[in-house]
Write a protein that holds these residues in place. Structure first.
Motif, short mmCIF file in Angstrom:
data_model
loop_
_atom_site.label_atom_id
_atom_site.label_comp_id
_atom_site.label_asym_id
_atom_site.label_seq_id
_atom_site.Cartn_x
_atom_site.Cartn_y
_atom_site.Cartn_z
N PRO A 47 5.63 -1.25 5.02
CA PRO A 47 5.81 -1.92 3.72
C PRO A 47 5.63 -0.93 2.58
O PRO A 47 4.83 0.00 2.66
CB PRO A 47 4.70 -2.98 3.72
CG PRO A 47 3.69 -2.50 4.71
CD PRO A 47 4.45 -1.76 5.76
N GLU A 58 4.31 0.54 -0.72
CA GLU A 58 3.05 0.40 -1.44
C GLU A 58 3.30 -0.25 -2.80
O GLU A 58 4.34 -0.04 -3.43
CB GLU A 58 2.39 1.76 -1.64
CG GLU A 58 1.90 2.40 -0.35
CD GLU A 58 0.72 1.67 0.24
OE1 GLU A 58 0.00 0.98 -0.51
OE2 GLU A 58 0.52 1.77 1.46
N VAL A 59 2.29 -1.03 -3.25
CA VAL A 59 2.45 -1.74 -4.52
C VAL A 59 2.63 -0.76 -5.67
O VAL A 59 3.36 -1.05 -6.63
CB VAL A 59 1.24 -2.67 -4.76
CG1 VAL A 59 -0.06 -1.88 -4.88
CG2 VAL A 59 1.46 -3.53 -6.00
N LEU A 73 6.27 0.03 -5.95
CA LEU A 73 7.04 -1.10 -6.48
C LEU A 73 6.83 -1.25 -7.98
O LEU A 73 7.79 -1.50 -8.73
CB LEU A 73 6.64 -2.39 -5.75
CG LEU A 73 7.07 -2.51 -4.30
CD1 LEU A 73 6.51 -3.80 -3.69
CD2 LEU A 73 8.59 -2.49 -4.17
N ASN A 118 11.90 -7.98 -7.76
CA ASN A 118 12.03 -9.10 -6.84
C ASN A 118 11.07 -8.96 -5.66
O ASN A 118 10.51 -9.95 -5.17
CB ASN A 118 13.47 -9.20 -6.32
CG ASN A 118 14.44 -9.63 -7.41
OD1 ASN A 118 14.04 -10.25 -8.40
ND2 ASN A 118 15.71 -9.30 -7.24
N ALA A 119 10.87 -7.72 -5.21
CA ALA A 119 9.95 -7.49 -4.10
C ALA A 119 8.52 -7.82 -4.51
O ALA A 119 7.74 -8.38 -3.72
CB ALA A 119 10.04 -6.04 -3.63
N LEU A 120 8.15 -7.48 -5.74
CA LEU A 120 6.81 -7.83 -6.24
C LEU A 120 6.63 -9.34 -6.29
O LEU A 120 5.59 -9.87 -5.87
CB LEU A 120 6.59 -7.23 -7.63
CG LEU A 120 6.32 -5.73 -7.70
CD1 LEU A 120 6.29 -5.28 -9.16
CD2 LEU A 120 5.01 -5.37 -7.02
N ASP A 126 8.29 -11.63 -4.58
CA ASP A 126 8.26 -12.17 -3.21
C ASP A 126 6.91 -11.93 -2.56
O ASP A 126 6.39 -12.79 -1.83
CB ASP A 126 9.36 -11.51 -2.36
CG ASP A 126 10.76 -11.97 -2.75
OD1 ASP A 126 10.87 -13.00 -3.43
OD2 ASP A 126 11.72 -11.29 -2.37
N ARG A 127 6.32 -10.76 -2.81
CA ARG A 127 5.07 -10.41 -2.15
C ARG A 127 3.90 -11.21 -2.70
O ARG A 127 3.00 -11.62 -1.94
CB ARG A 127 4.79 -8.91 -2.33
CG ARG A 127 3.52 -8.44 -1.63
CD ARG A 127 3.33 -6.94 -1.72
NE ARG A 127 4.38 -6.19 -1.04
CZ ARG A 127 4.36 -4.86 -0.88
NH1 ARG A 127 3.35 -4.15 -1.35
NH2 ARG A 127 5.35 -4.26 -0.26
N TYR A 128 3.88 -11.45 -4.01
CA TYR A 128 2.68 -12.04 -4.62
C TYR A 128 2.85 -13.47 -5.11
O TYR A 128 1.88 -14.06 -5.59
CB TYR A 128 2.19 -11.14 -5.77
CG TYR A 128 1.76 -9.79 -5.26
CD1 TYR A 128 0.70 -9.67 -4.38
CD2 TYR A 128 2.44 -8.62 -5.63
CE1 TYR A 128 0.31 -8.44 -3.89
CE2 TYR A 128 2.06 -7.38 -5.14
CZ TYR A 128 0.99 -7.30 -4.27
OH TYR A 128 0.61 -6.09 -3.78
N ARG A 181 -2.51 -0.75 -8.01
CA ARG A 181 -3.08 -1.32 -6.80
C ARG A 181 -3.92 -2.56 -7.11
O ARG A 181 -4.22 -3.36 -6.22
CB ARG A 181 -3.94 -0.28 -6.07
CG ARG A 181 -5.12 0.17 -6.89
CD ARG A 181 -6.01 1.15 -6.14
NE ARG A 181 -7.04 1.69 -7.01
CZ ARG A 181 -8.10 1.02 -7.38
NH1 ARG A 181 -8.27 -0.21 -6.99
NH2 ARG A 181 -8.99 1.59 -8.18
N PRO A 210 -2.74 -7.48 -7.43
CA PRO A 210 -3.08 -8.81 -6.89
C PRO A 210 -4.23 -9.48 -7.65
O PRO A 210 -4.16 -10.67 -7.97
CB PRO A 210 -3.47 -8.51 -5.44
CG PRO A 210 -2.75 -7.24 -5.11
CD PRO A 210 -2.73 -6.45 -6.39
#
Length: 201
Positions: free
Chosen positions: A4, A6-7, A10, A23-25, A27-29, A69, A72
């Motif tokens: 994956p 790393e944040v 992204l 979009n990945a951020l 989708d992830r969070y 990092r 979240p």
């Protein structure tokens, strides 16, 4: 299987206008943001508004996010703050009874505090997972009620009694440096009496 992204990567790409990274951020969070909002028991319309506001705030503050990092924790905190802001606004609009008293809103505000405790506890559990098995077992044994004696702990863990104190100190130092607690501390003030105080006082 590909690793994956790393944040940090992204966030950097999203700052540069990469829509796929953005979009990945999301989708992830999105599940994290949704879970925080759900705990506040908002109406569907208010929940949608808070969700949209959280991502709008991220757009506004993405360039100023010092520690990618910590995203979240930042998202969880922002979702909670925005949700509580809606709850407080709704509380001001509560109807009054004929005698002129407003309905009790203590439960509304306690719910927000309960959510904060739950999030802190989740971060603590994640941080405990970063410890070695020996350090984790020692800290958990030190929390047993009624307390175990050092002799009991020594026998159960198979370590010298005199090493319990130094091992505890090393375990706490590692816990304080853990990514989960560091991310939380960067984004959320710790209130006295919270889950962290057991270890970090």
């Amino acid at each position: 299987m590909p690793q994956p992204i790393e944040v940090e990567q992204l966030v950097e790409a999203a700052r540069d206008g990469d829509s796929a990274a953005w979009n990945a951020l999301v989708d992830r969070y999105l599940p994290l943001v949704t879970a925080v909002i759900r705990r506040l028991r908002l109406s569907p319309a208010d929940a949608d508004d808070v969700n949209q506001t959280v991502w709008l705030r991220l757009v506004e503050h993405l360039d100023g996010l010092r520690e990618p990092r910590a995203l979240p924790g930042w998202l969880a905190t922002t979702a909670r703050h925005e949700g509580l802001r809606v709850i407080k606004r709704r509380a001001r609009d509560l109807p009054t009874d004929p005698a002129g008293h407003t309905f009790d809103t203590a439960e509304v505000f306690d719910m927000g505090e309960s959510l904060e405790e739950d999030l802190r506890a989740a971060a603590l559990r994640e941080a405990m997972g970063e410890l070695s098995e020996k350090h984790r077992e020692l800290l958990l044994m030190l929390l047993v009620d009624p307390p175990l004696s050092y002799d009991d702990i020594s026998a159960r863990l198979g370590i010298p009694r005199g090493s319990i104190g130094p091992t505890r100190a090393r375990a706490l130092a590692q816990l304080r440096r853990s990514r989960a607690l560091r991310d939380w501390a960067d984004n959320t003030p710790v209130r006295e009496g919270g889950a962290f105080d057991v270890f970090l006082d």
